[in-house]
Structure formats: structure tokens, C-alpha cells
Write a protein that holds these residues in place. Structure first.
Motif, mmCIF file in Angstrom:
data_model
loop_
_atom_site.group_PDB
_atom_site.id
_atom_site.type_symbol
_atom_site.label_atom_id
_atom_site.label_comp_id
_atom_site.label_asym_id
_atom_site.label_seq_id
_atom_site.Cartn_x
_atom_site.Cartn_y
_atom_site.Cartn_z
ATOM 1 N N GLN A 153 72.668 30.432 -50.309
ATOM 2 C CA GLN A 153 71.552 31.363 -50.220
ATOM 3 C C GLN A 153 71.644 32.318 -51.394
ATOM 4 O OE1 GLN A 153 72.873 33.037 -46.370
ATOM 5 N NE2 GLN A 153 72.934 35.018 -47.399
ATOM 6 N N LEU A 154 70.650 33.148 -51.542
ATOM 7 C CA LEU A 154 70.633 34.111 -52.633
ATOM 8 C C LEU A 154 71.780 35.108 -52.435
ATOM 9 C CD1 LEU A 154 68.585 34.448 -55.022
ATOM 10 C CD2 LEU A 154 67.677 36.400 -53.741
ATOM 11 N N VAL A 171 68.553 27.362 -54.287
ATOM 12 C CA VAL A 171 69.181 27.789 -53.037
ATOM 13 C C VAL A 171 68.842 26.817 -51.911
ATOM 14 C CG1 VAL A 171 69.221 30.238 -53.647
ATOM 15 C CG2 VAL A 171 67.223 29.282 -52.486
ATOM 16 N N PHE A 174 66.104 30.300 -48.057
ATOM 17 C CA PHE A 174 65.354 31.372 -48.690
ATOM 18 C C PHE A 174 64.401 31.984 -47.678
ATOM 19 C CE2 PHE A 174 62.177 33.247 -51.572
ATOM 20 C CZ PHE A 174 63.035 33.960 -52.403
ATOM 21 N N ASP A 178 64.858 37.734 -48.779
ATOM 22 C CA ASP A 178 65.340 37.377 -50.108
ATOM 23 C C ASP A 178 64.274 37.657 -51.166
ATOM 24 O OD1 ASP A 178 67.784 36.401 -49.108
ATOM 25 O OD2 ASP A 178 66.918 34.431 -48.726
ATOM 26 N N LEU A 193 62.888 29.827 -59.463
ATOM 27 C CA LEU A 193 63.490 29.683 -58.145
ATOM 28 C C LEU A 193 63.153 28.322 -57.563
ATOM 29 C CD1 LEU A 193 64.880 30.877 -55.572
ATOM 30 C CD2 LEU A 193 62.619 31.775 -54.945
ATOM 31 N N VAL A 195 63.904 25.907 -54.149
ATOM 32 C CA VAL A 195 64.434 25.774 -52.794
ATOM 33 C C VAL A 195 64.654 24.291 -52.565
ATOM 34 C CG1 VAL A 195 64.078 26.249 -50.364
ATOM 35 C CG2 VAL A 195 63.161 27.824 -52.076
ATOM 36 N N ALA A 201 63.886 27.321 -44.797
ATOM 37 C CA ALA A 201 63.024 28.294 -45.458
ATOM 38 C C ALA A 201 61.846 28.615 -44.553
ATOM 39 C CB ALA A 201 62.520 27.752 -46.792
ATOM 40 N N ASP A 223 59.415 24.288 -54.207
ATOM 41 C CA ASP A 223 59.917 24.125 -52.847
ATOM 42 C C ASP A 223 59.554 22.735 -52.352
ATOM 43 O OD1 ASP A 223 60.880 24.679 -50.211
ATOM 44 O OD2 ASP A 223 58.791 25.002 -49.611
#
Length: 244
Positions: A153-154, A171, A174, A178, A193, A195, A201, A223
Motif C-alpha cells: 500500500q502507499l 500498489v 489504494f 491514500d 499511480l 493499482v 481498491a 487501475d
């Protein structure tokens, strides 16, 4: 800068160049750096291939400001914390051994001058140990995790990085919290970013606070699970480019 295959005798002689400030072996065919390397106490930049084995005692290179690409190993990870002048660190091989991970986190807390941290070819990482230590690399401006490097995770200590300008990270988890934490990073200008697949998420993320992402100029969001990111009006006033 040295290239190609180097005889063992040549490598050993490098340790006698006491005034050497830059050593670039990134394009040399070398299995292991000689122990004499740690005698280069004026060295400021050390560039190697990640397959090279590092000798014991690299913590003696107290003037070192740039180090790449270093493979995480038992004899190097703890020594990194002694390199207080380090400004740029490029490493590989995190995430595969929990003891190495913990030792790296401890070393990272001592690198107060670090500006750029780049992590590549690492496994599933967790870098949350700094949250409790109270000591973070507060001058960090660039963080990049690439090439099969995924974080659980972040990291929560990112919230303390007031100077962070560029962030690239993948990550497994998320959340809206975050996203808001990233939005509070007043110096953040570039955000990439990702995911990862089979992640945890939220289905919908929203940027609604007009005070968040005030400096962000470019944003890339990927994502695999189809998470929807919603932007309210009058947010991210500096944004010039976005990709989702």
C-alpha cells in the motif's frame, strides 16, 4: 568510466586512486567489486550494474552522493545508513527477504540528504516502518518504483515529504484516504499511480477538495479493476496532462 571485461588486477588497482570522485562501472563485465573500493574515501559517485557483488564496508565511503544500481544484500543494506551525504540512491532486490526490508527501512531513516530514491526489480514491498520512527528522508523530491516493484500500500510516511515533486508507484491496495494523503503534498507536480491486478481498491475515488493537488501538472492513473476516479470542479488548477 570503464567498459568491457576487466582483469582482477585492474580492479584491485582502482582502490589506489585515493582522489577518485566518480567511478562508473555500469557497462563493465565485473562479477564483484574488490574490497579495495572502500579505500576511495573521496568517491562521490558510484555507478555499477546490479549483478555486481558489493564488498563489505561501503559505509566508509562517507562522501558518496550518488549510488546506483545496488543489489540489496546482507552486507550492504545496513551499511547504507552510514552514507549520510547520499543524495541519489538506486536499488534493486527489495521485497524478497523481510530482514533485508527492515534493515533498509532503518538505513533510510538516516539518509537526511536523500533527494532521489529509485527502486527497481523488487518484489512485494512494505515500507511502512518509517511511520513509527519519526525520521524520514524529509528532503526527498523524487520517488520511483518501477520494473515489477509493487508495494502493499502507499507508505504512510509519504505524508511527511513536503518537498516531494515526482512520484511513480504501483500498489496492491489504494483507498480514498491514500488519495487525500497524496493531495496534501503541496510540492507534488508529477504523479504516476498504478493499482495492480487482483488488488483491493475502492470502486470510486473522488478528488473534491480544491486545496488538494495544488501544484500537480501531470497525472497518470492505471487501475486494472476498473476503479473510477471522479474530479470535482475547480480542482487541480495547474494540471496540464492527465491519463487514466
Amino acid at each position: 568510466q570503464l567498459r568491457g571485461y576487466l582483469e582482477k588486477e585492474v580492479l584491485e588497482e582502482i582502490g589506489n586512486l585515493r582522489h577518485l570522485e566518480v567511478l562508473d562501472l555500469s557497462n563493465a563485465y565485473v562479477d564483484a567489486l574488490p574490497a579495495s573500493i572502500v579505500n576511495l574515501t573521496n568517491l562521490q559517485s558510484l555507478l555499477v550494474d546490479s549483478d555486481m557483488t558489493m564488498p563489505d564496508g561501503i559505509g566508509k565511503l562517507s562522501l558518496l552522493q550518488e549510488m546506483s544500481w545496488i543489489q540489496i544484500a546482507p552486507n550492504t543494506v545496513a551499511e547504507l545508513g552510514k552514507l549520510a551525504a547520499l543524495r541519489v540512491l538506486c536499488i534493486r532486490g527489495l521485497g524478497y527477504d523481510e530482514s533485508h526490508n527492515k534493515a533498509f527501512v532503518q538505513s533510510l531513516s538516516n539518509l537526511g540528504n536523500l533527494v532521489g530514491l529509485f527502486i527497481s526489480r523488487s518484489g512485494l514491498c512494505s515500507r511502512d516502518g518509517l511511520s513509527d520512527s519519526g525520521r524520514v528522508p524529509a528532503r526527498l523530491k523524487f520517488f520511483r518504483g518501477t520494473s515489477a516493484t509493487t508495494f502493499h500500500q502507499l507508505p504512510r510516511w509519504f505524508c511527511k515529504l513536503e518537498l516531494l515533486s515526482g512520484l511513480t508507484i504501483t500498489v496492491n491496495r489504494f483507498t480514498q484516504d491514500d488519495l487525500e494523503m497524496l493531495g496534501e503534498l503541496s510540492s507534488l507536480r508529477f504523479l504516476e499511480l498504478e493499482v495492480s491486478e487482483n488488488c483491493t481498491a475502492q470502486e470510486r475515488l473522488m478528488i473534491s477538495n480544491a486545496q488538494h493537488f495544488q501544484s500537480l501538472e501531470e497525472m497518470k492513473f492505471l487501475d486494472y479493476e476498473g476503479c473510477l476516479m471522479v474530479f470535482a470542479e475547480r480542482v487541480m488548477p495547474m494540471l496540464q496532462k492527465s491519463k487514466a
